[in-house]
Design a protein around this motif. Structure first.
Motif, PDB file in Angstrom:
ATOM      1  N   TYR A  44      38.195  33.343  45.769  1.00 28.51           N
ATOM      2  CA  TYR A  44      38.229  33.146  44.320  1.00 28.51           C
ATOM      3  C   TYR A  44      37.017  32.359  43.836  1.00 28.51           C
ATOM      4  O   TYR A  44      36.498  32.634  42.736  1.00 28.51           O
ATOM      5  CB  TYR A  44      39.513  32.455  43.875  1.00 28.51           C
ATOM      6  CG  TYR A  44      39.592  32.355  42.367  1.00 28.51           C
ATOM      7  CD1 TYR A  44      39.848  33.492  41.602  1.00 28.51           C
ATOM      8  CD2 TYR A  44      39.335  31.164  41.700  1.00 28.51           C
ATOM      9  CE1 TYR A  44      39.874  33.442  40.221  1.00 28.51           C
ATOM     10  CE2 TYR A  44      39.357  31.099  40.311  1.00 28.51           C
ATOM     11  CZ  TYR A  44      39.633  32.240  39.580  1.00 28.51           C
ATOM     12  OH  TYR A  44      39.644  32.183  38.202  1.00 28.51           O
ATOM     13  N   VAL A  47      34.306  34.277  42.613  1.00 27.35           N
ATOM     14  CA  VAL A  47      34.473  34.832  41.268  1.00 27.35           C
ATOM     15  C   VAL A  47      34.213  33.754  40.224  1.00 27.35           C
ATOM     16  O   VAL A  47      33.462  33.951  39.263  1.00 27.35           O
ATOM     17  CB  VAL A  47      35.898  35.402  41.089  1.00 27.35           C
ATOM     18  CG1 VAL A  47      36.098  35.922  39.659  1.00 27.35           C
ATOM     19  CG2 VAL A  47      36.157  36.496  42.103  1.00 27.35           C
ATOM     20  N   ASN A  48      34.833  32.600  40.404  1.00 29.76           N
ATOM     21  CA  ASN A  48      34.642  31.465  39.495  1.00 29.76           C
ATOM     22  C   ASN A  48      34.405  30.219  40.332  1.00 29.76           C
ATOM     23  O   ASN A  48      35.349  29.632  40.862  1.00 29.76           O
ATOM     24  CB  ASN A  48      35.855  31.271  38.593  1.00 29.76           C
ATOM     25  CG  ASN A  48      35.646  30.150  37.584  1.00 29.76           C
ATOM     26  OD1 ASN A  48      34.653  29.419  37.633  1.00 29.76           O
ATOM     27  ND2 ASN A  48      36.575  29.993  36.667  1.00 29.76           N
ATOM     28  N   ALA A  55      39.401  34.082  34.921  1.00 30.05           N
ATOM     29  CA  ALA A  55      38.098  34.668  35.225  1.00 30.05           C
ATOM     30  C   ALA A  55      38.237  36.178  35.078  1.00 30.05           C
ATOM     31  O   ALA A  55      39.353  36.725  35.135  1.00 30.05           O
ATOM     32  CB  ALA A  55      37.641  34.301  36.627  1.00 30.05           C
ATOM     33  N   ILE A  57      36.358  40.048  36.112  1.00 35.24           N
ATOM     34  CA  ILE A  57      35.356  40.927  36.714  1.00 35.24           C
ATOM     35  C   ILE A  57      35.438  42.259  35.993  1.00 35.24           C
ATOM     36  O   ILE A  57      36.505  42.873  35.912  1.00 35.24           O
ATOM     37  CB  ILE A  57      35.593  41.140  38.226  1.00 35.24           C
ATOM     38  CG1 ILE A  57      35.420  39.824  39.003  1.00 35.24           C
ATOM     39  CG2 ILE A  57      34.622  42.191  38.764  1.00 35.24           C
ATOM     40  CD1 ILE A  57      35.683  39.964  40.500  1.00 35.24           C
ATOM     41  N   GLN A  62      30.713  39.151  36.151  1.00 32.49           N
ATOM     42  CA  GLN A  62      31.705  38.143  36.487  1.00 32.49           C
ATOM     43  C   GLN A  62      31.606  37.052  35.432  1.00 32.49           C
ATOM     44  O   GLN A  62      30.526  36.553  35.139  1.00 32.49           O
ATOM     45  CB  GLN A  62      31.465  37.554  37.880  1.00 32.49           C
ATOM     46  CG  GLN A  62      31.684  38.553  38.984  1.00 32.49           C
ATOM     47  CD  GLN A  62      31.648  37.949  40.377  1.00 32.49           C
ATOM     48  OE1 GLN A  62      31.713  38.671  41.372  1.00 32.49           O
ATOM     49  NE2 GLN A  62      31.537  36.636  40.467  1.00 32.49           N
TER      50      GLN A  62
END
Length: 203
Positions: A44, A47-48, A55, A57, A62
């Motif tokens: 994760y 992603v963030n 968050a 995508i 992203q």
């Protein structure tokens, strides 16, 4: 084409972006990451990197921060949810920033006291101070809504979504803003939207 993926749970600030996604009506994947250990793992954090929710995508994009996510979703997928003029776009940014700078910090003081602080350690003066100081931005919002249904333009837009989604926590903490009649009328209309009901029904 892959579906956009939105990370977060409805019982958190991520409700803002889940509501925003539901308003667009597009098909998406909801990934119910919490604000616990699952948002701190390596997958994760890729992603963030802040380890927070929500968050998004979407293809190669992203994105984190709920206001940014909603502005993006509305502009790309929301049709009339996003303003058509530069002037209304600027007003939308204004109200979105206003919500997280004028309402949220004071609101969170009350949230922390009422929801996250043991009862024997709560400080009622913090709640009293925040409640008193919230009256100023609420008066600003009430004045802006005088004689109009929505913040920007003649229909519900991402400006309303962003401010109302910030203020949604006020219901959780039992904050009464009914003396600000225009705010109450507007909030009732925002919170009656089917997209919010769908968002709240998600994990």
């Amino acid at each position: 084409m892959t579906r956009p993926r939105l990370f977060g749970i409805s019982g958190s600030r991520a409700i803002r972006a889940i509501w925003g996604m539901e308003e667009t009506g597009i098909d998406y994947e909801h990934v119910p990451v919490t604000y616990g250990a699952d948002s701190k793992g390596a997958d994760y954090l890729a992603v963030n990197p802040n380890g927070r929710i929500p968050a998004l995508i979407d293809g190669d994009l992203q994105l984190f921060e709920s206001m940014a996510i909603n502005l993006y979703l509305a502009k790309r997928y929301g049709g009339a949810l996003y303003p058509s003029s530069h002037e209304d776009e600027a007003r939308t940014w204004q109200w979105s920033v206003w919500g997280i700078s004028e309402i949220e910090p004071l609101q969170m003081q009350i949230v922390i006291q009422k929801l996250f602080t043991p009862e024997d350690k709560r400080n009622p003066k913090v709640v009293e101070h925040a409640t008193r100081n919230l009256q100023r931005p609420l008066r600003v919002l009430d004045a802006a809504l005088e004689g109009r249904d929505w913040l920007v333009g003649s229909a519900f837009s991402v400006a309303d979504l962003n401010v109302a989604s910030v203020m949604h926590l006020m219901g959780t903490i039992g904050f009464d803003y009914s003396e600000h009649a225009n705010v109450q009328r507007w909030a009732d209309a925002c919170y009656a939207r089917p997209a919010l009901a769908r968002a709240l029904a998600k994990p």
